[in-house]
Design a protein around this motif. Sequence first.
Motif, PDB file in Angstrom:
ATOM      1  N   VAL A 112       7.391   4.009 -10.485  1.00  0.00           N
ATOM      2  CA  VAL A 112       6.480   2.857 -10.611  1.00  0.00           C
ATOM      3  C   VAL A 112       5.533   3.307 -11.947  1.00  0.00           C
ATOM      4  O   VAL A 112       5.323   2.141 -12.625  1.00  0.00           O
ATOM      5  N   GLN A 113       4.872   4.194 -11.966  1.00  0.00           N
ATOM      6  CA  GLN A 113       4.222   4.454 -12.939  1.00  0.00           C
ATOM      7  C   GLN A 113       4.684   4.482 -14.565  1.00  0.00           C
ATOM      8  O   GLN A 113       4.012   3.838 -15.297  1.00  0.00           O
TER       9      GLN A 113
ATOM     10  N   GLU B 199       0.821  -1.324   0.208  1.00  0.00           N
ATOM     11  CA  GLU B 199      -0.106   0.052  -0.161  1.00  0.00           C
ATOM     12  C   GLU B 199       0.951   1.153  -0.185  1.00  0.00           C
ATOM     13  O   GLU B 199       0.487   2.382  -0.263  1.00  0.00           O
ATOM     14  N   ASN B 200       2.189   1.222   0.378  1.00  0.00           N
ATOM     15  CA  ASN B 200       2.976   2.431   0.209  1.00  0.00           C
ATOM     16  C   ASN B 200       3.863   2.558  -1.054  1.00  0.00           C
ATOM     17  O   ASN B 200       4.626   3.460  -1.305  1.00  0.00           O
ATOM     18  N   VAL B 201       3.534   1.769  -1.987  1.00  0.00           N
ATOM     19  CA  VAL B 201       4.091   1.741  -3.310  1.00  0.00           C
ATOM     20  C   VAL B 201       2.940   2.524  -4.097  1.00  0.00           C
ATOM     21  O   VAL B 201       1.844   2.104  -4.419  1.00  0.00           O
ATOM     22  N   LYS B 202       3.145   3.754  -4.427  1.00  0.00           N
ATOM     23  CA  LYS B 202       2.438   4.632  -5.113  1.00  0.00           C
ATOM     24  C   LYS B 202       2.973   4.928  -6.458  1.00  0.00           C
ATOM     25  O   LYS B 202       4.094   4.897  -7.045  1.00  0.00           O
ATOM     26  N   PRO B 203       2.190   5.366  -7.684  1.00  0.00           N
ATOM     27  CA  PRO B 203       2.565   5.692  -8.874  1.00  0.00           C
ATOM     28  C   PRO B 203       3.706   6.393  -9.141  1.00  0.00           C
ATOM     29  O   PRO B 203       4.631   6.286 -10.084  1.00  0.00           O
ATOM     30  N   GLU B 204       3.703   7.434  -8.314  1.00  0.00           N
ATOM     31  CA  GLU B 204       4.900   8.319  -8.212  1.00  0.00           C
ATOM     32  C   GLU B 204       6.255   7.978  -7.409  1.00  0.00           C
ATOM     33  O   GLU B 204       7.040   8.586  -7.394  1.00  0.00           O
ATOM     34  N   SER B 205       6.235   6.711  -6.801  1.00  0.00           N
ATOM     35  CA  SER B 205       7.322   6.215  -6.063  1.00  0.00           C
ATOM     36  C   SER B 205       8.451   6.072  -7.027  1.00  0.00           C
ATOM     37  O   SER B 205       8.296   5.501  -8.332  1.00  0.00           O
TER      38      SER B 205
ATOM     39  N   PHE C 161      11.997   4.213  -8.006  1.00  0.00           N
ATOM     40  CA  PHE C 161      12.586   2.971  -7.683  1.00  0.00           C
ATOM     41  C   PHE C 161      13.668   3.018  -6.455  1.00  0.00           C
ATOM     42  O   PHE C 161      13.792   2.410  -5.272  1.00  0.00           O
ATOM     43  N   MET C 162      14.653   3.781  -6.733  1.00  0.00           N
ATOM     44  CA  MET C 162      15.766   4.105  -6.196  1.00  0.00           C
ATOM     45  C   MET C 162      15.790   5.004  -5.021  1.00  0.00           C
ATOM     46  O   MET C 162      15.923   4.663  -3.907  1.00  0.00           O
ATOM     47  N   GLU C 163      15.092   6.121  -5.241  1.00  0.00           N
ATOM     48  CA  GLU C 163      15.059   7.123  -4.119  1.00  0.00           C
ATOM     49  C   GLU C 163      13.990   7.010  -2.969  1.00  0.00           C
ATOM     50  O   GLU C 163      14.242   7.152  -1.833  1.00  0.00           O
ATOM     51  N   ASP C 164      12.948   6.578  -3.326  1.00  0.00           N
ATOM     52  CA  ASP C 164      11.789   6.324  -2.577  1.00  0.00           C
ATOM     53  C   ASP C 164      11.576   4.846  -1.944  1.00  0.00           C
ATOM     54  O   ASP C 164      11.229   4.654  -0.700  1.00  0.00           O
ATOM     55  N   LEU C 165      11.858   3.843  -2.772  1.00  0.00           N
ATOM     56  CA  LEU C 165      11.781   2.565  -2.503  1.00  0.00           C
ATOM     57  C   LEU C 165      13.018   1.829  -1.901  1.00  0.00           C
ATOM     58  O   LEU C 165      12.799   0.808  -1.497  1.00  0.00           O
ATOM     59  N   GLY C 166      14.007   2.487  -2.230  1.00  0.00           N
ATOM     60  CA  GLY C 166      15.322   1.864  -1.601  1.00  0.00           C
ATOM     61  C   GLY C 166      15.930   0.752  -2.545  1.00  0.00           C
ATOM     62  O   GLY C 166      16.679   0.009  -2.323  1.00  0.00           O
ATOM     63  N   PHE C 167      15.516   0.472  -3.976  1.00  0.00           N
ATOM     64  CA  PHE C 167      16.204  -0.310  -4.814  1.00  0.00           C
ATOM     65  C   PHE C 167      17.595   0.016  -5.216  1.00  0.00           C
ATOM     66  O   PHE C 167      17.994   0.899  -5.136  1.00  0.00           O
ATOM     67  N   THR C 168      18.627  -1.121  -5.239  1.00  0.00           N
ATOM     68  CA  THR C 168      19.854  -0.974  -5.820  1.00  0.00           C
ATOM     69  C   THR C 168      19.836  -1.137  -7.357  1.00  0.00           C
ATOM     70  O   THR C 168      18.573  -2.043  -7.609  1.00  0.00           O
TER      71      THR C 168
END
Length: 75
Positions: free
Chosen positions: A63-64, A18-24, A26-33
């Motif tokens: 994500v969008q 539920e915290n994955v938003k279209p504007e999230s 990948f690297m900066e907001d979700l912490g992906f490497t």
Amino acid sequence: MLEKLAEIICNYVEVEPENVKPESRFMEDLGFTSFDFMSMLGELEDEFDIEIDQQKAADIRTVQEAVDYLEQLQA
């Protein structure tokens, strides 16, 4: 598509769907490497039976953008 992608994202980073938003992002907001991201792309190819262009994937930031690209490949 967004819900399915959110589920897959949660396999790679510690975030609730539920915290994955279209504007999230990948690297900066979700912490992906970059490794997480490339691994996820492989899973998306298997899940949706598509082939992801690595050049285009490198331009995906949010994500969008990923949803739009996946929908475009499935069309």
